[in-house]
Design a protein around this motif. Structure first.
Motif, PDB file in Angstrom:
ATOM      1  N   ASP A  53       0.823  -1.211   0.000  1.00  0.00           N
ATOM      2  CA  ASP A  53       0.000   0.000   0.000  1.00  0.00           C
ATOM      3  C   ASP A  53       0.857   1.260   0.000  1.00  0.00           C
ATOM      4  O   ASP A  53       0.519   2.258  -0.656  1.00  0.00           O
ATOM      5  N   THR A  75       0.714   4.018  -3.015  1.00  0.00           N
ATOM      6  CA  THR A  75       0.391   5.416  -2.731  1.00  0.00           C
ATOM      7  C   THR A  75       1.561   6.328  -3.057  1.00  0.00           C
ATOM      8  O   THR A  75       1.367   7.479  -3.497  1.00  0.00           O
ATOM      9  N   PRO A 116      -5.723   5.771  -4.520  1.00  0.00           N
ATOM     10  CA  PRO A 116      -5.734   4.895  -3.330  1.00  0.00           C
ATOM     11  C   PRO A 116      -6.811   5.303  -2.340  1.00  0.00           C
ATOM     12  O   PRO A 116      -7.376   6.400  -2.398  1.00  0.00           O
TER      13      PRO A 116
END
Length: 567
Positions: free
Chosen positions: A61, A65, A83
């Protein structure tokens, strides 16, 4: 690659020359590529804690991002999915940089482009800056070494590179904190390097206290130590501060930074001041480590390299100043800027350190992002904890708040009262009457129990009863019946209780006198009637003697109390 890195360094120099147009402080530091990624990781973890309750974020993640954030800030819009909670993450990211008094490379680039500070031959395209910050440009040059097959030698080399990066980051963090006291990332890197006993708990307490007072972490630690050392109105409240448990470590940390600041302000020569600062930091980092430690060797190499850079910076500044002032008399410095040779000298040293940190900020990013964003609490390289682990609170709340203080105090007071009631006694001899009085109240009749001393042990063979044993039992039984009959007709008062204790004392004495006789006459199978009469007369006579003696000398119940403590 070198040419493009020089272009970015020139971009940062433009920012230094026109710093009032960018920020409110001259000591604003530049946030490099690695620093930007770590700030983004902390911002995402903070947003996840607000939405889901856990201060954590996965590596995938963060990288996703990170890629979207670079494209968004540079204006390179592609078919990319936004995101989750990206707006909150971006807001938290910029707020973190503002609190830390830092600017990232993209913000400096955009500001310089908007102000027209870059020449045409020094222009930088957004795609080039994107490739540099993401590490694609550096990976293309080192493509051959990246695709090589991993061997044992390469693994050792990778470990050496990790330790070298960690040592250089520790030295630069001390320099960054010396220049910018609001840099929270620098505090996280060096708060417990070397070991000061300031782990996750100390850092969490500092973080919470700084958030409450809206201060940086280092300024909060300095304020707390100054309050304790100097005293004052807030010193009494600090007694209950959770930071009180970490006074020794925090004092060591703050005093060391003060020592570095003294070097900056007291040494006039910038070259000597820079070398003295680096040597002091080096001796502090390798303290308590052996000479063969890889971390010590990496620190020495980093200090030598940074010292050489400081020398080159000073030489380049002198050449520039002499070239620009040829044939012109030097201007006399203003009186307020001299300040007896300390503030003016210290300002020059700070400028040199800022240039050194700018060169470190424009260095190529780390290729292995997993090592940079490590979040394993049990894996600490050279005893240094990762930044995300430090910013995470060590104990997660269970959701159940403790009971109010008033309720806890009342409960503890009730428990103390119950214990006092159980252990309280009416007099110093109340323990003598306690068992007898309780038995008297429990019985239906007015009978008084006999002595509760254990029966004497008789070492006899089975099937051979002794005559003396039966005689003593009959004596005790007849005696107890007569005494019970006498006392049943008397009123219950204090005198009757005292007489009762005297009778009990007589029983104890009788038992004590009968025990040796029992042991001596166990071998006799038969006893004559004359011996019985003599025994009764002796017992009766000694009973009268002991009764009169106890009335004259002993206090009621003293004999039984003495017998109790003898047992």
């Amino acid at each position: 690659m070198v040419t493009f890195q020089q272009k970015i360094l020139h971009l940062v120099k433009c920012f230094r020359r026109q710093w009032p147009l960018f920020s409110n402080s001259e000591r604003t530091t530049v946030c490099g590529a690695d620093c930007m990624l770590m700030a983004l990781q902390l911002s995402m973890a903070e947003v996840n804690k607000q939405h889901h309750g856990d201060f954590t974020v996965s590596l995938s993640d963060v990288l996703e991002t990170w890629k979207y954030l670079l494209h968004d800030k540079l204006g390179l819009y592609e078919n990319m999915k936004e995101p989750e909670n990206y707006g909150d993450v971006k807001k938290a990211y910029h707020a973190f940089l503002a609190r830390s008094n830092m600017l990232d490379l993209i913000d400096i680039y955009q500001k310089c482009c908007s102000l027209g500070l870059l020449a045409e031959d020094e222009s930088i395209y957004p795609v080039q800056l994107l490739e540099f910050i993401s590490g694609v440009m550096n990976a293309q040059e080192n493509n051959g070494s990246v695709l090589s097959t991993p061997t044992r030698i390469n693994r050792q080399a990778q470990e050496h590179v990790k330790v070298a990066v960690l040592a250089r980051k520790s030295v630069c963090s001390y320099l960054s904190l010396l220049v910018n006291s609001k840099d929270d990332l620098a505090v996280a890197h060096i708060l417990n390097v070397p070991d000061r006993g300031l782990g996750r708990e100390a850092f969490t307490n500092l973080k919470h206290a700084s958030q409450e007072r809206k201060m940086s972490i280092f300024l909060m630690a300095t304020s707390f130590i100054r309050t304790i050392e100097l005293g004052g109105r807030d010193s009494a409240s600090s007694l209950y501060d959770p930071l009180r448990a970490h006074v020794k470590g925090l004092s060591n940390f703050v005093n060391f930074i003060d020592k570095l600041q003294e070097i900056v302000g007291e040494i006039l020569n910038t070259r000597i001041a820079g070398g003295r600062i680096l040597s002091t930091v080096k001796m502090h980092l390798i303290k308590g480590r052996s000479n063969g430690d890889p971390f010590c060797q990496a620190v020495e190499e980093a200090v030598q390299d940074l010292d050489l850079k400081i020398k080159n910076i000073i030489d380049s500044q002198q050449e520039t100043s002499t070239a620009s002032t040829t044939g012109v008399s030097p201007a006399r410095p203003k009186l307020h800027s001299i300040n007896h040779g300390t503030a003016y000298c210290g300002r020059d040293t700070v400028k040199v350190l800022l240039v050194l940190l700018d060169e470190e900020a424009v260095s190529p990013p780390t290729q292995n992002k997993a090592d940079l964003l490590c979040d394993n609490e049990n894996l600490n390289l050279c005893g240094i904890t990762s930044v995300l682990t430090l910013f995470r609170s060590p104990a997660r709340s269970s959701g159940s708040s403790p009971k109010p203080l008033r309720q806890r105090i009342l409960k503890s007071m009730d428990e103390k009262v119950i214990k006092m009631k159980q252990s309280s006694i009416k007099s110093q001899f109340a323990c003598t009457y306690k068992n007898d009085l309780s038995e008297m109240s429990g019985q239906h009749s007015c009978a008084i129990p006999t002595c509760k001393q254990p029966a004497p042990k008789q070492h006899l063979k089975a099937g051979k009863p002794t005559g003396l044993g039966t005689i003593s039992e009959s004596v005790h039984q007849t005696r107890s019946y007569t005494e019970m009959g006498k006392l049943s007709c008397q009123p219950r008062n204090k005198n009757s209780e005292n007489e009762q204790m005297d009778l009990n004392n007589d029983k104890i004495i009788c038992d004590k006198e009968s025990e040796p006789s029992l042991q001596k006459n166990t071998k006799r199978l038969k006893t004559s009637s004359s011996s019985k009469k003599e025994l009764d007369s002796k017992i009766g006579g000694k009973r009268k003697q002991t009764k009169t003696a106890s009335k004259n000398k002993l206090i009621a119940g003293q004999a039984k109390l003495t017998r109790f403590f003898q047992l």
